[in-house]
Design an enzyme around this catalytic site. Structure first.
Site, PDB file in Angstrom:
ATOM      1  N   PHE A 106       0.842  -1.199   0.000  1.00 34.91           N
ATOM      2  CA  PHE A 106       0.000   0.000   0.000  1.00 34.91           C
ATOM      3  C   PHE A 106       0.875   1.246   0.000  1.00 34.91           C
ATOM      4  O   PHE A 106       1.710   1.420   0.886  1.00 34.91           O
ATOM      5  CB  PHE A 106      -0.928   0.021   1.218  1.00 34.91           C
ATOM      6  CG  PHE A 106      -1.835   1.225   1.235  1.00 34.91           C
ATOM      7  CD1 PHE A 106      -3.004   1.233   0.486  1.00 34.91           C
ATOM      8  CD2 PHE A 106      -1.503   2.353   1.962  1.00 34.91           C
ATOM      9  CE1 PHE A 106      -3.843   2.354   0.477  1.00 34.91           C
ATOM     10  CE2 PHE A 106      -2.332   3.479   1.953  1.00 34.91           C
ATOM     11  CZ  PHE A 106      -3.503   3.478   1.220  1.00 34.91           C
ATOM     12  N   ASP A 111       9.138   2.593   1.864  1.00 41.79           N
ATOM     13  CA  ASP A 111       7.970   3.373   2.253  1.00 41.79           C
ATOM     14  C   ASP A 111       7.774   3.169   3.747  1.00 41.79           C
ATOM     15  O   ASP A 111       7.227   2.158   4.184  1.00 41.79           O
ATOM     16  CB  ASP A 111       6.753   2.902   1.447  1.00 41.79           C
ATOM     17  CG  ASP A 111       5.456   3.612   1.871  1.00 41.79           C
ATOM     18  OD1 ASP A 111       5.468   4.298   2.917  1.00 41.79           O
ATOM     19  OD2 ASP A 111       4.447   3.461   1.159  1.00 41.79           O
ATOM     20  N   LYS A 131       2.372   9.604   8.237  1.00 43.16           N
ATOM     21  CA  LYS A 131       1.610   9.316   9.465  1.00 43.16           C
ATOM     22  C   LYS A 131       2.175   9.898  10.768  1.00 43.16           C
ATOM     23  O   LYS A 131       1.785  10.972  11.176  1.00 43.16           O
ATOM     24  CB  LYS A 131       1.410   7.803   9.582  1.00 43.16           C
ATOM     25  CG  LYS A 131       0.523   7.255   8.464  1.00 43.16           C
ATOM     26  CD  LYS A 131       0.023   5.875   8.744  1.00 43.16           C
ATOM     27  CE  LYS A 131      -1.131   5.517   7.824  1.00 43.16           C
ATOM     28  NZ  LYS A 131      -0.760   5.101   6.481  1.00 43.16           N
TER      29      LYS A 131
HETATM   30  C1  LIG Z   1      -0.952   5.337   5.037  1.00 42.51           C
HETATM   31  C2  LIG Z   1       0.104   4.921   4.108  1.00 42.51           C
HETATM   32  C3  LIG Z   1       0.341   5.610   2.904  1.00 42.51           C
HETATM   33  C4  LIG Z   1      -0.516   6.752   2.433  1.00 42.51           C
HETATM   34  O1  LIG Z   1      -0.429   7.858   3.276  1.00 42.51           O
HETATM   35  P1  LIG Z   1      -1.534   9.016   3.139  1.00 42.51           P
HETATM   36  O2  LIG Z   1      -1.099  10.045   4.128  1.00 42.51           O
HETATM   37  O3  LIG Z   1      -2.866   8.394   3.473  1.00 42.51           O
HETATM   38  O4  LIG Z   1      -1.495   9.497   1.743  1.00 42.51           O
HETATM   39  C5  LIG Z   1       1.404   5.193   2.124  1.00 42.51           C
HETATM   40  N1  LIG Z   1       2.168   4.158   2.473  1.00 42.51           N
HETATM   41  C6  LIG Z   1       1.969   3.478   3.614  1.00 42.51           C
HETATM   42  C7  LIG Z   1       2.877   2.347   3.960  1.00 42.51           C
HETATM   43  C8  LIG Z   1       0.917   3.819   4.461  1.00 42.51           C
HETATM   44  O5  LIG Z   1       0.706   3.125   5.570  1.00 42.51           O
END
Ligand SMILES: *Cc1c(COP(=O)(O)O)cnc(C)c1O
Length: 390
Positions: free
Chosen positions: A131, A216, A245
Site C-alpha cells: 500500500f 515506504d 503518518k
Molecule cells: C498510510 C500509508 C500511505 C498513504 O499515506 P496518506 O497520508 O494516506 O497518503 C502510504 N504508504 C503506507 C505504507 C501507508 O501506511
C-alpha cells in the site's frame, strides 16, 4: 442520524458518533463517552491525543508564523530537515503533506534518476498487497487486490511481484528497471513483515543491477517499530525513504528523504504550495524531539514486549492465530472470529480497534501509552472473545 452527515461525501462507513476531544490514549465523543484508542488516527498520533509538548509547539508557532510559502526558508523546516538527516543515512529532505504525496515524489525521483544515470530506465518493482497511497500513481504502485480495474487506466511503469519472493523479484528485473519500492512491514495488508533474508537479498540485487531501493516508511517510521526507522532493524542501505503518518503527531506532514547520490531533482521539478510550512514542521520537530529523548524508544520496546506476550497468551486461551509485527505496530490473527465483529463489539465497550483484514486486528496505540492502558485493552479484548464464543 448525525447532523450534517449528508453533506459529507460518503467514502467510508463511519460509526454514529462525533468525536470532540482527545486526551492521551482517550478519544471523547459528544456525549462525553471516553474511548480507549488503539487506532490513534491510523498510527498518526505518535504522542497520543493533544500531547502538551506538541500542543505548546503548535500554539507557539501558530502565533509566530503559519505559512510563508514554498519559495522561502523557514526555521522549523530547516531544523526538522537537519534532525531527520542527522538521525538517518539520508542527506536531503523534501517535505510534503501526505504519505501518498511523499511516495509520488519518490516515484518521480526514481524516474529522474533513471533518466540521468540508467539510460531512461523507469520501471519500479512493487509488491502484491503493498500500500502506497490513493493518488493515481500510488494506487498504481499499490498491490491491493480490490483496486484491480478501479479508475483505469492505471499509471504504467509498476511491476508487481509477491512479497518476500526473491525469485519472482529477480525475474521481474530487466534493463528498464530503475527501483524496488516496498514497505518493510506491510501495514494495510495486515502487518506482514518482510523477512530479514529477503531484505538482505534485495540489498544485493540493488547493488548487482544498479537499482534504487525505496522504503515506504509512512507507517513504520518515527519509532513505530521500536527503532527510529524500521530499516535500522536490518543490514540494508535504502537510497530513498518516505515518512508520513507519525511524523507530525496528528498534523498533516510527510517527507521524502534521499541519499545525496539519488537526490537529483533540478530546480523547479518538485514542489507544492504547503510543503515545508512552519506550522507542520514545528509539529514534526516537537514529535521528533520527544521520540529522541533518552529512554523513549527503550520504553516502546518494553511496552511492545508486554503487548506481544499478553496477546499471545490471549491467542492461546481463545484459540486464535499468530501475533506479529514489531514495536507498537502489532497484529493478532483472530482465527475463526470475524475481526469486524470484534471491532464492533470493542466500540460498544468503548475501545477503538482496527481490522485491516477479515481475520486480523491491528494495534497501533500512542507510542507513549501506559502499561495499565494496555492491560485495560487486554481485559476488554478477553471479555469480547469470551462473549463472542458464548
Ligand atoms: C498510510 C500509508 C500511505 C498513504 O499515506 P496518506 O497520508 O494516506 O497518503 C502510504 N504508504 C503506507 C505504507 C501507508 O501506511
Amino acid at each position: 442520524m448525525i447532523a450534517n452527515a449528508d453533506a459529507i461525501m460518503p467514502i467510508t462507513h463511519r460509526p454514529q458518533t462525533v468525536f470532540v476531544s482527545g486526551e492521551g490514549s482517550y478519544l471523547i465523543d459528544q456525549d462525553g463517552e471516553r474511548y480507549l484508542d488503539f487506532i490513534q488516527g491510523w498510527a498518526v498520533n505518535t504522542l497520543g491525543h493533544c500531547n502538551k509538548q506538541l500542543v505548546a509547539a503548535i500554539r507557539q508557532q501558530a502565533g509566530q508564523l503559519i505559512h510563508a510559502g514554498p519559495g522561502f526558508y523557514n526555521q522549523p523546516m530547516l531544523d526538522l530537515a537537519a534532525l531527520l538527516s542527522a538521525n538517518s543515512l539520508f542527506d536531503h529532505v523534501f517535505f510534503a503533506n501526505s504519505g501518498a504525496e511523499a511516495n509520488e515524489g519518490a516515484i518521480k525521483l526514481a524516474r529522474k534518476w533513471g533518466q540521468l544515470h540508467k539510460d531512461g530506465a523507469h520501471k519500479i518493482i512493487t509488491f502484491v498487497d503493498g500500500f502506497h497511497g490513493r493518488t493515481l500513481a500510488t494506487m498504481s504502485a499499490s498491490g491491493k487486490t480490490g483496486w484491480n480495474g478501479l479508475f483505469e487506466p492505471k499509471t504504467p511503469g509498476f511491476v508487481k511481484v509477491p512479497y518476500n519472493d526473491l525469485s519472482a523479484t529477480m525475474d521481474a528485473i530487466d534493463s528498464d528497471t530503475v527501483a524496488i519500492m516496498l514497505e518493510l512491514i506491510q501495514g494495510e495488508a495486515g502487518v506482514i513483515p518482510a523477512t530479514e533474508q529477503f531484505l538482505q537479498n534485495l540489498q544485493s540485487l540493488k547493488q548487482r543491477h544498479n537499482l534504487l531501493l525505496i522504503v515506504d516508511e509512512v507507517q513504520t517510521g518515527i519509532a513505530r517499530t521500536g527503532k527510529l526507522f524500521c530499516y535500522q532493524h536490518y543490514d540494508i542501505e535504502p537510497d530513498i525513504m518516505t515518512l508520513g503518518k507519525g511524523l507530525g503527531g496528528g498534523m498533516p506532514i510527510s517527507a521524502l528523504l534521499a541519499k545525496q547520490a539519488a537526490s537529483c531533482f533540478a530546480s523547479g521539478e518538485q514542489g507544492g504550495t504547503f510543503n515545508g510550512n512552519p506550522l507542520a514542521t514545528a509539529a514534526g520537530q516537537a514529535v521528533l524531539s520527544a521520540v529522541l529523548a533518552p529512554g523513549f524508544i527503550h520504553e516502546i520496546n518494553r511496552l511492545s514486549q508486554i503487548l506481544t506476550t499478553e496477546l499471545t497468551r490471549l491467542a492461546d486461551k481463545h484459540q486464535l492465530g499468530e501475533v506479529r509485527g514489531k514495536g507498537l505496530l502489532l497484529a493478532l490473527n483472530t482465527g475463526s472470529y470475524h475481526a469486524d465483529a470484534v471491532v464492533e463489539e470493542a466500540m460498544r465497550n468503548r475501545l477503538l480497534l482496527n481490522a485491516p483484514r477479515p481475520h486480523t486486528l491491528r494495534f497501533m496505540p500512542a507510542l507513549n501509552i501506559k502499561a495499565d492502558e494496555i492491560q485495560q485493552m487486554l481485559t476488554v479484548l478477553d471479555q469480547i472473545f469470551t462473549h463472542l464464543r458464548d
